[in-house]
Scaffold this active site. Structure first.
Site, short mmCIF file in Angstrom:
data_model
loop_
_atom_site.label_atom_id
_atom_site.label_comp_id
_atom_site.label_asym_id
_atom_site.label_seq_id
_atom_site.Cartn_x
_atom_site.Cartn_y
_atom_site.Cartn_z
CD GLU A 118 -2.60 -1.31 2.59
OE1 GLU A 118 -3.28 -2.33 2.77
OE2 GLU A 118 -2.41 -0.46 3.48
CD GLU A 138 -3.51 -6.67 3.12
OE1 GLU A 138 -2.77 -5.73 3.42
OE2 GLU A 138 -3.37 -7.33 2.06
#
Length: 253
Positions: A118, A138
């Site tokens: 990210e 995730e």
């Protein structure tokens, strides 16, 4: 030269106008714990407020940019308030990187996993070393992504490819990420630091007013849902932290 001091991050003005912010837990492949997340947000806030800083290089010390969540130093939130505080801290780092006025050059070395991936995507000019790799684990862990990637990634790669990357958590090399538009440029590992410095010098030499305006307006026009994405990601991530299934999956990861 002028530096700021943090426990897990190095921040130094390496030359006129150019600051280098480096994740500094190399013995843990710069994996994320609350201290690191907090220090990244503080380091970018301080750099954005520093009048001597006109461009920022963001990288990791050692063999990796950031290997995601630190499983050995993982403190799983036990309440909604605790979970929300942690996720807001993560989102604060992205706000400081993306919405701060200074352009950010990523020098992505080694692994960029989960939150590290990210942060690589949050950079304005992400340069990847040729051996670097990134992926999002995730969903497989019953968690959710943060960092506004639910809007940034579809803007970069299209909705179909973003679904693939976020649902399946497959691993992507630097060359493929360049072809997808996630990596702005790919260079030999040995040339990564020099290339990032060269680009940062060019940015630091540009007029301050127009450079800051360009970053601000591009985000407002091209990614108008960034704030909404951060808010929705926060709710989804808090819910994931509070689900008992997440704890079991994290222990097995």
């Amino acid at each position: 030269m002028m530096g700021f001091t943090y426990d897990t991050v190095r921040s130094d003005l390496v030359e006129d106008g150019v600051r280098r912010i480096a994740l500094n837990r190399p013995e843990r492949l710069n994996a994320m714990n609350p201290a690191l997340i907090r220090d990244v947000a503080r380091a970018f806030d301080d750099a954005n407020a520093c009048p001597l800083t006109r461009a920022i290089i963001f990288t990791g010390e050692g063999r990796a940019f950031c290997a995601g969540d630190d499983r050995q130093d993982h403190s799983h939130p036990e309440s909604e308030a605790e979970a929300r505080a942690l996720v807001e801290l993560i989102q604060a780092a992205t706000r400081a990187i993306c919405l701060g006025p200074k352009p950010v050059v990523g020098a992505i070395n080694g692994w960029a996993v989960g939150g590290g991936f990210e942060w690589a995507i949050n950079c304005d000019f992400p340069i990847w070393g040729e051996s670097a790799k990134g992926f999002f684990p995730e969903v497989s862990l019953n968690l959710f992504v943060t960092g506004a990637v639910t809007t940034l990634l579809p803007n970069l790669v299209g909705l179909n490819k973003a679904r693939e990357m976020l649902f399946f958590g497959e691993r992507y090399g630097a060359a493929e990420l360049r072809d997808l538009g996630v990596a702005w440029r790919v260079v030999a590992d040995a040339a990564l630091a020099g290339e990032a410095l060269s680009v940062a010098r060019k940015l630091a030499a540009l007029p301050v007013l127009s450079t800051r305006a360009m970053k601000r307006v591009l985000y407002a026009a091209a990614v108008p849902d960034l704030h909404r994405a951060l808010a929705l990601e926060t709710e989804a991530t808090v819910a994931g932290f509070l689900d008992p299934e997440t704890t079991r999956l994290l222990k097995d990861f």
